[in-house]
Design a protein around this motif. Sequence first.
Motif, PDB file in Angstrom:
ATOM      1  N   HIS A   3       0.834  -1.205   0.000  1.00 29.72           N
ATOM      2  CA  HIS A   3       0.000   0.000   0.000  1.00 29.72           C
ATOM      3  C   HIS A   3       0.868   1.254   0.000  1.00 29.72           C
ATOM      4  CE1 HIS A   3      -4.115   1.593   1.609  1.00 29.72           C
ATOM      5  NE2 HIS A   3      -3.569   2.442   0.754  1.00 29.72           N
ATOM      6  N   MET A   4       1.933   1.247   0.819  1.00 27.52           N
ATOM      7  CA  MET A   4       2.849   2.392   0.851  1.00 27.52           C
ATOM      8  C   MET A   4       3.493   2.616  -0.509  1.00 27.52           C
ATOM      9  SD  MET A   4       4.810   2.093   4.526  1.00 27.52           S
ATOM     10  CE  MET A   4       3.982   2.528   6.063  1.00 27.52           C
ATOM     11  N   ALA A   5       3.941   1.534  -1.145  1.00 29.60           N
ATOM     12  CA  ALA A   5       4.581   1.665  -2.460  1.00 29.60           C
ATOM     13  C   ALA A   5       3.618   2.257  -3.473  1.00 29.60           C
ATOM     14  CB  ALA A   5       5.079   0.301  -2.930  1.00 29.60           C
ATOM     15  N   SER A   6       2.363   1.818  -3.436  1.00 32.30           N
ATOM     16  CA  SER A   6       1.354   2.323  -4.361  1.00 32.30           C
ATOM     17  C   SER A   6       1.088   3.810  -4.135  1.00 32.30           C
ATOM     18  CB  SER A   6       0.064   1.519  -4.190  1.00 32.30           C
ATOM     19  OG  SER A   6      -0.944   1.989  -5.048  1.00 32.30           O
ATOM     20  N   ASN A   7       0.887   4.196  -2.875  1.00 27.51           N
ATOM     21  CA  ASN A   7       0.569   5.594  -2.574  1.00 27.51           C
ATOM     22  C   ASN A   7       1.746   6.526  -2.835  1.00 27.51           C
ATOM     23  OD1 ASN A   7      -1.897   4.624  -1.785  1.00 27.51           O
ATOM     24  ND2 ASN A   7      -1.891   5.591   0.221  1.00 27.51           N
ATOM     25  N   VAL A   8       2.950   6.094  -2.489  1.00 26.99           N
ATOM     26  CA  VAL A   8       4.132   6.930  -2.748  1.00 26.99           C
ATOM     27  C   VAL A   8       4.308   7.130  -4.250  1.00 26.99           C
ATOM     28  CG1 VAL A   8       6.663   6.957  -2.667  1.00 26.99           C
ATOM     29  CG2 VAL A   8       5.349   6.419  -0.604  1.00 26.99           C
ATOM     30  N   THR A   9       4.071   6.086  -5.027  1.00 31.90           N
ATOM     31  CA  THR A   9       4.143   6.209  -6.484  1.00 31.90           C
ATOM     32  C   THR A   9       3.155   7.250  -6.992  1.00 31.90           C
ATOM     33  OG1 THR A   9       4.829   3.894  -6.725  1.00 31.90           O
ATOM     34  CG2 THR A   9       3.923   4.971  -8.668  1.00 31.90           C
ATOM     35  N   ALA A  10       1.927   7.215  -6.463  1.00 33.27           N
ATOM     36  CA  ALA A  10       0.901   8.177  -6.886  1.00 33.27           C
ATOM     37  C   ALA A  10       1.298   9.601  -6.519  1.00 33.27           C
ATOM     38  CB  ALA A  10      -0.435   7.817  -6.243  1.00 33.27           C
ATOM     39  N   VAL A  11       1.844   9.794  -5.313  1.00 37.81           N
ATOM     40  CA  VAL A  11       2.261  11.132  -4.882  1.00 37.81           C
ATOM     41  C   VAL A  11       3.395  11.652  -5.762  1.00 37.81           C
ATOM     42  CG1 VAL A  11       3.366  12.435  -3.030  1.00 37.81           C
ATOM     43  CG2 VAL A  11       1.497  10.854  -2.492  1.00 37.81           C
ATOM     44  N   LEU A  12       4.412  10.821  -5.995  1.00 38.62           N
ATOM     45  CA  LEU A  12       5.554  11.251  -6.815  1.00 38.62           C
ATOM     46  C   LEU A  12       5.123  11.551  -8.246  1.00 38.62           C
ATOM     47  CD1 LEU A  12       8.354   8.807  -5.572  1.00 38.62           C
ATOM     48  CD2 LEU A  12       8.040  11.216  -4.978  1.00 38.62           C
ATOM     49  N   ALA A  13       4.210  10.737  -8.772  1.00 35.44           N
ATOM     50  CA  ALA A  13       3.730  10.989 -10.138  1.00 35.44           C
ATOM     51  C   ALA A  13       2.988  12.306 -10.220  1.00 35.44           C
ATOM     52  CB  ALA A  13       2.827   9.838 -10.584  1.00 35.44           C
ATOM     53  N   SER A  14       2.200  12.614  -9.187  1.00 32.19           N
ATOM     54  CA  SER A  14       1.403  13.837  -9.193  1.00 32.19           C
ATOM     55  C   SER A  14       2.248  15.081  -8.947  1.00 32.19           C
ATOM     56  CB  SER A  14       0.301  13.738  -8.129  1.00 32.19           C
ATOM     57  OG  SER A  14      -0.417  14.946  -8.027  1.00 32.19           O
ATOM     58  N   GLU A  15       3.179  14.999  -8.012  1.00 28.06           N
ATOM     59  CA  GLU A  15       3.905  16.191  -7.569  1.00 28.06           C
ATOM     60  C   GLU A  15       5.218  16.445  -8.300  1.00 28.06           C
ATOM     61  OE1 GLU A  15       2.626  18.338  -5.816  1.00 28.06           O
ATOM     62  OE2 GLU A  15       1.034  17.391  -4.662  1.00 28.06           O
ATOM     63  N   THR A  16       5.818  15.425  -8.890  1.00 22.43           N
ATOM     64  CA  THR A  16       7.127  15.612  -9.535  1.00 22.43           C
ATOM     65  C   THR A  16       7.102  15.343 -11.034  1.00 22.43           C
ATOM     66  OG1 THR A  16       7.913  13.313  -9.265  1.00 22.43           O
ATOM     67  CG2 THR A  16       8.187  14.821  -7.379  1.00 22.43           C
ATOM     68  N   GLY A  17       6.034  14.694 -11.535  1.00 29.56           N
ATOM     69  CA  GLY A  17       6.001  14.349 -12.956  1.00 29.56           C
ATOM     70  C   GLY A  17       7.005  13.285 -13.329  1.00 29.56           C
ATOM     71  N   ILE A  18       7.411  12.454 -12.344  1.00 30.86           N
ATOM     72  CA  ILE A  18       8.457  11.469 -12.580  1.00 30.86           C
ATOM     73  C   ILE A  18       8.065  10.424 -13.629  1.00 30.86           C
ATOM     74  CG2 ILE A  18       7.706   9.893 -10.744  1.00 30.86           C
ATOM     75  CD1 ILE A  18      10.655   9.462 -10.071  1.00 30.86           C
ATOM     76  N   LEU A  19       6.768  10.241 -13.829  1.00 31.96           N
ATOM     77  CA  LEU A  19       6.303   9.239 -14.792  1.00 31.96           C
ATOM     78  C   LEU A  19       5.801   9.860 -16.089  1.00 31.96           C
ATOM     79  CD1 LEU A  19       4.334   6.834 -12.401  1.00 31.96           C
ATOM     80  CD2 LEU A  19       6.700   6.659 -13.180  1.00 31.96           C
ATOM     81  N   ASP A  20       6.066  11.126 -16.288  1.00 32.33           N
ATOM     82  CA  ASP A  20       5.557  11.800 -17.494  1.00 32.33           C
ATOM     83  C   ASP A  20       6.104  11.204 -18.786  1.00 32.33           C
ATOM     84  OD1 ASP A  20       4.079  13.427 -15.901  1.00 32.33           O
ATOM     85  OD2 ASP A  20       5.239  15.261 -16.252  1.00 32.33           O
ATOM     86  N   PHE A  21       7.258  10.535 -18.701  1.00 31.07           N
ATOM     87  CA  PHE A  21       7.836   9.939 -19.910  1.00 31.07           C
ATOM     88  C   PHE A  21       6.908   8.877 -20.502  1.00 31.07           C
ATOM     89  CE2 PHE A  21       9.173   7.213 -16.439  1.00 31.07           C
ATOM     90  CZ  PHE A  21       9.026   5.929 -16.952  1.00 31.07           C
ATOM     91  N   MET A  22       6.027   8.323 -19.669  1.00 36.60           N
ATOM     92  CA  MET A  22       5.099   7.307 -20.177  1.00 36.60           C
ATOM     93  C   MET A  22       4.034   7.888 -21.090  1.00 36.60           C
ATOM     94  SD  MET A  22       4.258   4.932 -16.873  1.00 36.60           S
ATOM     95  CE  MET A  22       5.540   4.076 -15.952  1.00 36.60           C
ATOM     96  N   TYR A  23       3.796   9.190 -20.976  1.00 36.82           N
ATOM     97  CA  TYR A  23       2.649   9.789 -21.635  1.00 36.82           C
ATOM     98  C   TYR A  23       3.037  10.678 -22.813  1.00 36.82           C
ATOM     99  CZ  TYR A  23       1.189   8.304 -17.028  1.00 36.82           C
ATOM    100  OH  TYR A  23       0.995   7.568 -15.890  1.00 36.82           O
ATOM    101  N   GLY A  24       4.241  10.462 -23.343  1.00 37.43           N
ATOM    102  CA  GLY A  24       4.702  11.265 -24.466  1.00 37.43           C
ATOM    103  C   GLY A  24       3.936  11.000 -25.746  1.00 37.43           C
ATOM    104  N   SER A  25       3.437   9.798 -25.883  1.00 37.42           N
ATOM    105  CA  SER A  25       2.655   9.436 -27.072  1.00 37.42           C
ATOM    106  C   SER A  25       1.678   8.340 -26.699  1.00 37.42           C
ATOM    107  CB  SER A  25       3.576   8.940 -28.195  1.00 37.42           C
ATOM    108  OG  SER A  25       4.200   7.732 -27.819  1.00 37.42           O
TER     109      SER A  25
END
Length: 292
Positions: A231-253
Amino acid sequence: MRNRGTPWRCMTPVLVYLVLQNLASAAVILAYYAKEGFFGMTGVSAEALMNQVLTSTMENMDTLSFWSMMLGYVILIPVFGHMHRKDLDQDRVLGYETAHGEVSPALYAVLLIAGAASCVAASNMISMSGLAGSSENYAAAAGTLYSTGILPELIGLGVLAPAAEELLFRGLVYRRFKEFNSVIGSMIWASLLFALLHGNLVQGIYAFISGFLMCYVYERYGSLKAPVVMHMASNVTAVLASETGILDFMYGSRSSFYVWTFVCCAAVVAMIYLIELYVRPYTETADRRNDN
């Protein structure tokens, strides 16, 4: 199945959750009013004061709601911890035992990967469905969850929320359902309650899927540490994705989006395979006194 519980016994922790969260919300609102000086304000009419209070509250509603939830979790963790210990003590008194092999610390790393990958996979598939964009309740909930900055969110959503919610839904609700229900039935009911308490369809779908997975890892590992870690891993991933854009590379196309969604789904399946392969299931013996 122990055949000694009742649905009311399963719902009691949920009612405790609702009552204490509402009390926490009231406490945060009153503290905010005191900080803003509303209680000692003079020289204004009652109507003007009420309008000022309502305007100020609405302008800060997301932040107030966030801190209300966090205060609720701080209160709930020791309360649910005490209830969980009482349930375990009762099991020992009644002669119910648990048996589980040693789990290597390395197998908890599997849960970190599964939690992060399931977060991304579920979020992306919900995005594909179009539900996220059409749900005002989801948008409001997201505004609350990500309203205070990365540090409070990492502590609140990444640590406090998983600890409190796993004590409630896996440590209490799920275990109590198993007192009179099958394992699969208990997983479904506990996950359904977990989904309903999120209050909107988008988060509800996500919560049901993740709740079922966390019941599964709790059943395999035989310890609340397992679903808490996931649960912690899931929530931390969501926070980092929302606040830092760390996963934005997935949404380039569009193609990148689909490929990474598939990769994350495959990662979840691979982690479940490893758990099935290397983690012995949690089991319960029958009441020993019935065997004598």
